[in-house]
Every structure is written in structure tokens, then in C-alpha cells.
Design an enzyme around this catalytic site. Structure first.
Site, PDB file in Angstrom:
ATOM      1  N   GLU A  52       0.850  -1.186   0.000  1.00 23.83           N
ATOM      2  CA  GLU A  52       0.000   0.000   0.000  1.00 23.83           C
ATOM      3  C   GLU A  52       0.887   1.238   0.000  1.00 23.83           C
ATOM      4  O   GLU A  52       2.120   1.142   0.060  1.00 23.83           O
ATOM      5  CB  GLU A  52      -0.944  -0.003   1.210  1.00 23.83           C
ATOM      6  CG  GLU A  52      -0.238  -0.079   2.545  1.00 23.83           C
ATOM      7  CD  GLU A  52      -1.186  -0.370   3.709  1.00 23.83           C
ATOM      8  OE1 GLU A  52      -0.896   0.115   4.806  1.00 23.83           O
ATOM      9  OE2 GLU A  52      -2.190  -1.076   3.520  1.00 23.83           O
ATOM     10  N   HIS A 107      -3.905   2.476   7.643  1.00 26.22           N
ATOM     11  CA  HIS A 107      -2.844   2.037   8.540  1.00 26.22           C
ATOM     12  C   HIS A 107      -1.974   3.210   8.973  1.00 26.22           C
ATOM     13  O   HIS A 107      -1.772   4.169   8.239  1.00 26.22           O
ATOM     14  CB  HIS A 107      -1.957   0.999   7.849  1.00 26.22           C
ATOM     15  CG  HIS A 107      -2.600  -0.337   7.746  1.00 26.22           C
ATOM     16  ND1 HIS A 107      -2.423  -1.166   6.667  1.00 26.22           N
ATOM     17  CD2 HIS A 107      -3.429  -1.007   8.578  1.00 26.22           C
ATOM     18  CE1 HIS A 107      -3.092  -2.276   6.842  1.00 26.22           C
ATOM     19  NE2 HIS A 107      -3.717  -2.202   7.988  1.00 26.22           N
TER      20      HIS A 107
END
Length: 298
Positions: A217, A255
């Protein structure tokens, strides 16, 4: 063969009497995992589900049962100390499921583990699964929170920062008839114990793993570092997916580690570099397994 864990791994669970730890300890037992001990200070001498002994300390659990791996379901303020306790007891593999551990605590843990024989997976991760050899792949090793039933014994290694995307990739592979050697969720925090490159090296050296899915990511350079290593060193087909293509630059997303800082941090840049390194890049999460199979020639 597999990496990190197999059907013989002896697992202990720190925080086994908490609601979250208890639920997933039960699911690991049901999967066939050799759960040999639990640890909750003050509850030593009790039994979990009438079979698994509970100890006050990790060192007691290790000495009595020979446990070599630990799953940590301990609340964030105490999780770093739980990791260090496991390392002090000589646990070889420590899997920290806990989300929200303070970054300063993880800096302390990272420094303490340097040179240690203990390997940390996570924190803020779904854990890892090596499917078993029994019916419906029962009898393997499930450490963490991944749903066991979606896994199938096979030859594809999966490594991912995202828990949900790990499950998606695994389910796609299983639905298409391709099993997994080991699936590793490394977690999304900025300071973790094991990164993409570490796991790629292990998959590259594992004779049973024939192909790899790597899920990343935005934020950081871990996926880029792994891709550049793979270009020079890994001969196995790899498919990649990078989450966060629509994230605005400079804004923290999802995150704790997923923030775009440098020009190689964006999803577009990572996808470009992965492709330049010979990794087949899936454009959407629904295409991860299909992209691997095309790259693999299946």
C-alpha cells in the site's frame, strides 16, 4: 515445506483469557494448530477449554511445554512488554496481533530485538497460516485472526500489509484451485518486525513455494525495496497489488504507516517500479489471483 511455521509448531497465546484472545485461540485449536499453552498473569494453573494449561509467565510456559511461537493478544499499553517477555523467554517467532501499540514502544522493541534469535511478525497484523495436509487442509498452523477455512494446502506464498487483502488473495486462489504454502500478514504499522523483503527471501528459498503474491500500500519504501531485490534474486513469478491509488498525497490513510511522503510512496509510483522489476501488477483487488496465474503461465 513452508516458511516460519508448520503443522509441528508449538504455539502459546499471550492474553488467552481475554475475549479476543480466547476467541481466536479456540479457532486455532479448531484448525488443528498445536496450541500448547496460554499466558495470563495471575491465572496460572487454570485450563483453557479444559485442555490448554495457562501460566503466569511466558518463561514458565516455554519451560513446561516447549512452545516456540507466541501470538500476542495483549492491549496496546502492555503489548510491547509482552513482546519483550516472549523474546526474553527465547520464543523464536512472536506474532503481535495488537493494533495501536505506541510508536515509541515499538522503537524500543525494535532496538531490543536487534541481534535476538526471536523474529517478530507485526504488530497490527492478521498473523500467518500454513495450511495443513489433512482433509480441507486441516491440521496446519494458524496464528492470529485469519479465517482458517479459506486456506488450501498448495504452492503459492502470500505476503501482505493488509489483513483484509490477504484474505481476499487467499480466497481467490483457493476458489481457482490453487493452494498456499504459507500466508504472512506483516501488518500495517510504520515500525514492524518483518517486512516484504524478509518474506520474499524466505519464499524464494522454500522449495515448495512456486509463485508469490505480494500486497502493499502507499507509504514507505518496503514494497519498492522488495521489488528491486526480487528483480535481481527471485526467479519465481510474483504478482503484486498496491492499495491506496485514490489517496490524496500527504494525508494519512488507514494504517498508521500509510502516508505518502516521498515521490516513490504513491501507489502509482510503486506500481510502476514493481512492473519495471518484472512483477505482474493487478489493477484491482479482485484480479490478484488471476494476475498471478497469467504471470505464472497457468
Amino acid at each position: 515445506m513452508s516458511i516460519l511455521v508448520d503443522e509441528n509448531t508449538k504455539l502459546l497465546v499471550q492474553g488467552i483469557t481475554g475475549s479476543f484472545g480466547a476467541r481466536h485461540a479456540s479457532l486455532s485449536l479448531a484448525y488443528g494448530t498445536k496450541l500448547v499453552a496460554g499466558v495470563t498473569p495471575g491465572k496460572g494453573g487454570q485450563k483453557f477449554e479444559d485442555t490448554v494449561p495457562i501460566f503466569d509467565t511466558v518463561s514458565q510456559a516455554v519451560n513446561e511445554t516447549g512452545a516456540t511461537a507466541s501470538a500476542i493478544f495483549v492491549p496496546p499499553p502492555f503489548a510491547a512488554d509482552a513482546i519483550l517477555e516472549a523474546a526474553d523467554a527465547g520464543v523464536e517467532l512472536i506474532v503481535a496481533i495488537t493494533e495501536g501499540i505506541p510508536v515509541m514502544d515499538m522503537m524500543r522493541v525494535k532496538d531490543a530485538l536487534r541481534g535476538s534469535k526471536s523474529r517478530l511478525i507485526g504488530p497490527n497484523c492478521p498473523g500467518l497460516v500454513t495450511p495443513g495436509r489433512g482433509e480441507k487442509s486441516h491440521g496446519g498452523c494458524r496464528i492470529g485472526i485469519a479465517p482458517g477455512y479459506i486456506h488450501k494446502r498448495g504452492n503459492v506464498g502470500v505476503v501482505s500489509r493488509s489483513g483484509t487483502l490477504t484474505y481476499e488473495a487467499v480466497w481467490q486462489l483457493t476458489q481457482l484451485g490453487y493452494g498456499q504454502s504459507t500466508c504472512v500478514g506483516i501488518g500495517g504499522d510504520p515500525i514492524n518486525g518483518t517486512n516484504h523483503l524478509d518474506v520474499l527471501e524466505m519464499f524464494n528459498n522454500d522449495p515448495e513455494t512456486e509463485a508469490i503474491i505480494m500486497i502493499g500500500e502507499i507509504g514507505g519504501s518496503a514494497e519498492v525495496d522488495a521489488a528491486r531485490w526480487a528483480k535481481e534474486n527471485c526467479k519465481k513469478p510474483i504478482a503484486g497489488f498496491i492499495a491506496g491509488a485514490t489517496a490524496p498525497p500527504g494525508r494519512r490513510m488507514g494504517h498508521a504507516g500509510a502516508i505518502v511522503g516521498g515521490e516513490e510512496d504513491t501507489a502509482q509510483a510503486k506500481k510502476r517500479i514493481l512492473a519495471e522489476c518484472g512483477i505482474a501488477v493487478a489493477e484491482t483487488p479482485s484480479d490478484m489471483a488471476k494476475t498471478l496465474l497469467e504471470r505464472w503461465g497457468k
